[in-house]
Design a protein around this motif. Structure first.
Motif, mmCIF file in Angstrom:
data_model
loop_
_atom_site.group_PDB
_atom_site.id
_atom_site.type_symbol
_atom_site.label_atom_id
_atom_site.label_comp_id
_atom_site.label_asym_id
_atom_site.label_seq_id
_atom_site.Cartn_x
_atom_site.Cartn_y
_atom_site.Cartn_z
ATOM 1 N N ALA A 10 -31.909 -32.300 57.614
ATOM 2 C CA ALA A 10 -32.124 -33.676 58.073
ATOM 3 C C ALA A 10 -33.511 -33.869 58.663
ATOM 4 O O ALA A 10 -34.124 -34.924 58.490
ATOM 5 N N THR A 11 -34.029 -32.863 59.350
ATOM 6 C CA THR A 11 -35.333 -32.997 60.003
ATOM 7 C C THR A 11 -36.369 -32.039 59.457
ATOM 8 O O THR A 11 -37.508 -32.043 59.898
ATOM 9 N N GLY A 12 -35.996 -31.204 58.494
ATOM 10 C CA GLY A 12 -36.926 -30.261 57.885
ATOM 11 C C GLY A 12 -36.747 -30.244 56.376
ATOM 12 O O GLY A 12 -36.045 -31.069 55.802
ATOM 13 N N VAL A 13 -37.386 -29.266 55.729
ATOM 14 C CA VAL A 13 -37.382 -29.213 54.269
ATOM 15 C C VAL A 13 -36.394 -28.173 53.746
ATOM 16 O O VAL A 13 -36.212 -28.038 52.547
ATOM 17 N N GLU A 208 -33.971 -37.212 49.179
ATOM 18 C CA GLU A 208 -34.967 -36.210 49.584
ATOM 19 C C GLU A 208 -36.329 -36.874 49.760
ATOM 20 O O GLU A 208 -36.616 -37.916 49.151
ATOM 21 N N SER A 209 -37.196 -36.277 50.587
ATOM 22 C CA SER A 209 -38.496 -36.885 50.883
ATOM 23 C C SER A 209 -39.608 -35.842 50.955
ATOM 24 O O SER A 209 -40.613 -36.057 51.628
ATOM 25 N N ILE A 434 -30.259 -46.072 53.397
ATOM 26 C CA ILE A 434 -30.919 -44.907 52.816
ATOM 27 C C ILE A 434 -31.192 -43.913 53.937
ATOM 28 O O ILE A 434 -31.826 -44.253 54.940
ATOM 29 N N ARG A 435 -30.691 -42.711 53.761
ATOM 30 C CA ARG A 435 -30.905 -41.642 54.744
ATOM 31 C C ARG A 435 -31.916 -40.656 54.162
ATOM 32 O O ARG A 435 -31.652 -40.029 53.125
ATOM 33 N N LEU A 436 -33.057 -40.495 54.810
ATOM 34 C CA LEU A 436 -34.108 -39.608 54.316
ATOM 35 C C LEU A 436 -33.922 -38.209 54.870
ATOM 36 O O LEU A 436 -33.805 -38.010 56.087
ATOM 37 N N VAL A 437 -33.900 -37.228 53.978
ATOM 38 C CA VAL A 437 -33.701 -35.835 54.353
ATOM 39 C C VAL A 437 -34.724 -34.974 53.596
ATOM 40 O O VAL A 437 -35.505 -35.474 52.791
ATOM 41 N N HIS A 438 -34.688 -33.660 53.883
ATOM 42 C CA HIS A 438 -35.477 -32.685 53.116
ATOM 43 C C HIS A 438 -36.963 -33.047 53.084
ATOM 44 O O HIS A 438 -37.598 -33.064 52.038
ATOM 45 N N GLY A 439 -37.524 -33.342 54.258
ATOM 46 C CA GLY A 439 -38.940 -33.665 54.327
ATOM 47 C C GLY A 439 -39.475 -33.500 55.732
ATOM 48 O O GLY A 439 -38.737 -33.648 56.708
ATOM 49 N N ARG A 444 -41.400 -38.251 55.675
ATOM 50 C CA ARG A 444 -40.283 -39.178 55.840
ATOM 51 C C ARG A 444 -40.770 -40.533 56.354
ATOM 52 O O ARG A 444 -40.319 -41.585 55.902
ATOM 53 N N ALA A 445 -41.728 -40.505 57.290
ATOM 54 C CA ALA A 445 -42.243 -41.750 57.859
ATOM 55 C C ALA A 445 -42.958 -42.579 56.792
ATOM 56 O O ALA A 445 -42.778 -43.810 56.721
ATOM 57 N N ALA A 446 -43.757 -41.922 55.967
ATOM 58 C CA ALA A 446 -44.492 -42.640 54.918
ATOM 59 C C ALA A 446 -43.538 -43.246 53.897
ATOM 60 O O ALA A 446 -43.699 -44.404 53.482
ATOM 61 N N LEU A 447 -42.527 -42.476 53.498
ATOM 62 C CA LEU A 447 -41.570 -42.977 52.511
ATOM 63 C C LEU A 447 -40.727 -44.111 53.102
ATOM 64 O O LEU A 447 -40.413 -45.090 52.409
#
Length: 467
Positions: A10-13, A208-209, A434-439, A444-447
């Motif tokens: 959730a908070t990392g890659v 994913e991000s 949309i839940r951004l993960v894997h980044g 994540r902020a840019a996406l």
């Protein structure tokens, strides 16, 4: 709206593991990956056990077999999970190889235990074809509280990779919800694999991000960069060291190198050795050959023309550890031009480390990064400090970096920012959440900003969450 709990990624890659809560009695787990790099530094003990309640988990769905998506599977089974492990047909062939290697590295080298574990794994694997709905096994001890189906679609990341559609209908209210887990999405025009196609639509998307703040060069550019990096080492009389994951990246590189060698007129290219120094990668490559029906149209056409992109004259495989040591010593001393592809992809272990120790201090050689280097890994340090003539800590020792260092982001098996946005844009029914993960946080902020702008331009509402 169905709830989603992230147990990693959730908070990392790395460490991808997402639990979809269907109701009080039922949930699904999507991936169960290992933490790496800085993610592992924070969770080095916790990741060696399953610390969340698995009593409601009715099935594990595997998106693909990279270790950051399946590496905690041995611990999940050890914790008592006996449900189905749902995956694509190619993934079902690859997963036992990955898990066997993971067991030997981090669990046990006892052959009987590994054999017993593999037998249990084989019993639980349920392989399903792409594009077909599959009913999830329910708890038959009581009345079912809903209808749940899953469908796997090609993700274009590595062979067998999938994104997951989950369709849930509550038995009491009749309310329906569809959730999509992207897994790792591949970039268009990647070697061997067809590009992913977006689903019709969903209510929630777990996306994913990894490269949410980056754009990749096109295929022609990245092949030219690959050729230039190799030619630089050829001119210097050195070796190109390519850290690469045993599955996916290694096979794509072989495909591209076969193309360059086929088109090159230089005798240097024709005689240059391409060395895969990884027994695991060699086994994966063999499975890739066996799964030719899953290759894309370009690769199929190349086969029909009589070319063999994963088995060509210049290609050599190093198997035993003794052969590996001899190869490192020989290339370090002689400077014979060669390309060596070896794991691990982030230089966090594996045979690539011995090449780096032997050759980083020699300017004749070249390190070529073709994939993402996680924060806190030696690969990231070499990539970051190498061009300035810096140094890297490997196994507690300082190694000066005099070898050339270059990177090709275009060979990433991950979609870039444009591709991720297109995955959403090409849906007929856009998700409301949309839940951004894997980044990493910046990606994540840019996406997130780009997604919100996309929805705003179309007059649509969306919640974009970090995990």
């Amino acid at each position: 709206m169905l709830d989603i709990i992230h147990h990693g990624g959730a908070t990392g890659v790395t460490g991808s593991c997402h639990q979809l809560i269907l109701n009080q009695q039922e949930s699904l787990l999507v991936d169960c990956g290992l933490f790496q790099g800085e993610d592992a530094a924070e969770d080095s003990f916790e990741q060696l056990q399953i610390e969340f309640d698995i009593s409601t988990v009715k099935a594990l769905i595997i998106t693909h077999v990279h270790i950051d998506h399946v590496g905690r599977l041995p611990y999940l089974l050890a914790a008592g999970f006996t449900g189905p492990i749902i995956c694509s047909i190619p993934t079902a062939k690859l997963l036992p190889l990955v898990i066997e290697d993971a067991l030997k590295i981090g669990f046990t080298r006892n052959a009987q235990l590994i054999e017993r574990f593999q037998a249990q794994l084989e019993k639980q694997i349920v392989s399903v074809p792409y594009g077909k709905w599959h009913s999830v096994v329910s708890d038959h001890t009581g009345p079912s509280s809903g209808t749940t189906r899953v469908k796997l679609k090609r993700a274009g990341h590595i062979l067998g990779s999938s994104y997951v559609e989950v369709s849930y209908q509550d038995a009491a209210t009749g309310q329906k919800e569809r959730v999509v887990f992207s897994g790792d999405l591949g970039a268009p025009y990647a070697p061997l694999l067809p590009a992913p196609k977006s689903p019709h639509g969903c209510d929630q998307l777990v996306l994913e991000s990894t490269y949410g703040n980056r754009r990749h060069p096109d295929r022609r550019q990245r092949r030219a960069t690959l050729k230039a990096a190799v030619e630089q080492a050829l001119a210097n009389g050195g070796t190109v060291m390519v850290p690469a994951f045993s599955i996916g990246r290694t096979q794509e590189l072989l495909y591209e190198l076969e193309t360059v060698i086929h088109q090159a007129r230089s005798p240097q290219w024709q005689s240059m050795e391409v060395i895969v120094d990884s027994p695991l990668a060699a086994r994966f490559t063999q499975v890739y050959r066996e799964l030719k029906p899953y290759w894309d149209k370009e690769a199929q056409s190349r086969l029909r023309s009589g070319r063999h992109p994963l088995s060509f004259a210049n290609l050599y495989t190093v198997d035993s550890h003794a052969e590996h040591e001899q190869t490192v010593e020989y290339l370090a001393k002689t400077g014979r031009p060669a390309v060596v592809i070896a794991a691990s992809g982030m230089c966090a272990g594996g045979r690539i480390m011995n090449y780096l120790k032997a050759m980083l201090g020699d300017e004749r050689h070249q390190v070529l990064f073709v994939g993402y280097q996680g924060a806190g890994t030696p690969g990231r340090d070499i990539q970051q400090y190498g061009p300035q003539g810096g140094w890297v800590n490997i196994d507690g020792e300082r190694y000066d970096i005099k070898a050339g260092v270059s990177s090709i982001s275009g060979y990433s098996a991950h979609a870039d920012q444009k591709d991720l946005l297109n995955f959403v844009k090409r849906m007929r029914r856009w998700p409301h959440t949309i839940r951004l993960v894997h980044g990493e946080q910046t990606a994540r902020a840019a996406l997130k900003n780009e997604l919100e702008s996309l929805y705003h331009r179309k007059g649509k509402q969306v919640r974009v969450l970090n995990g």
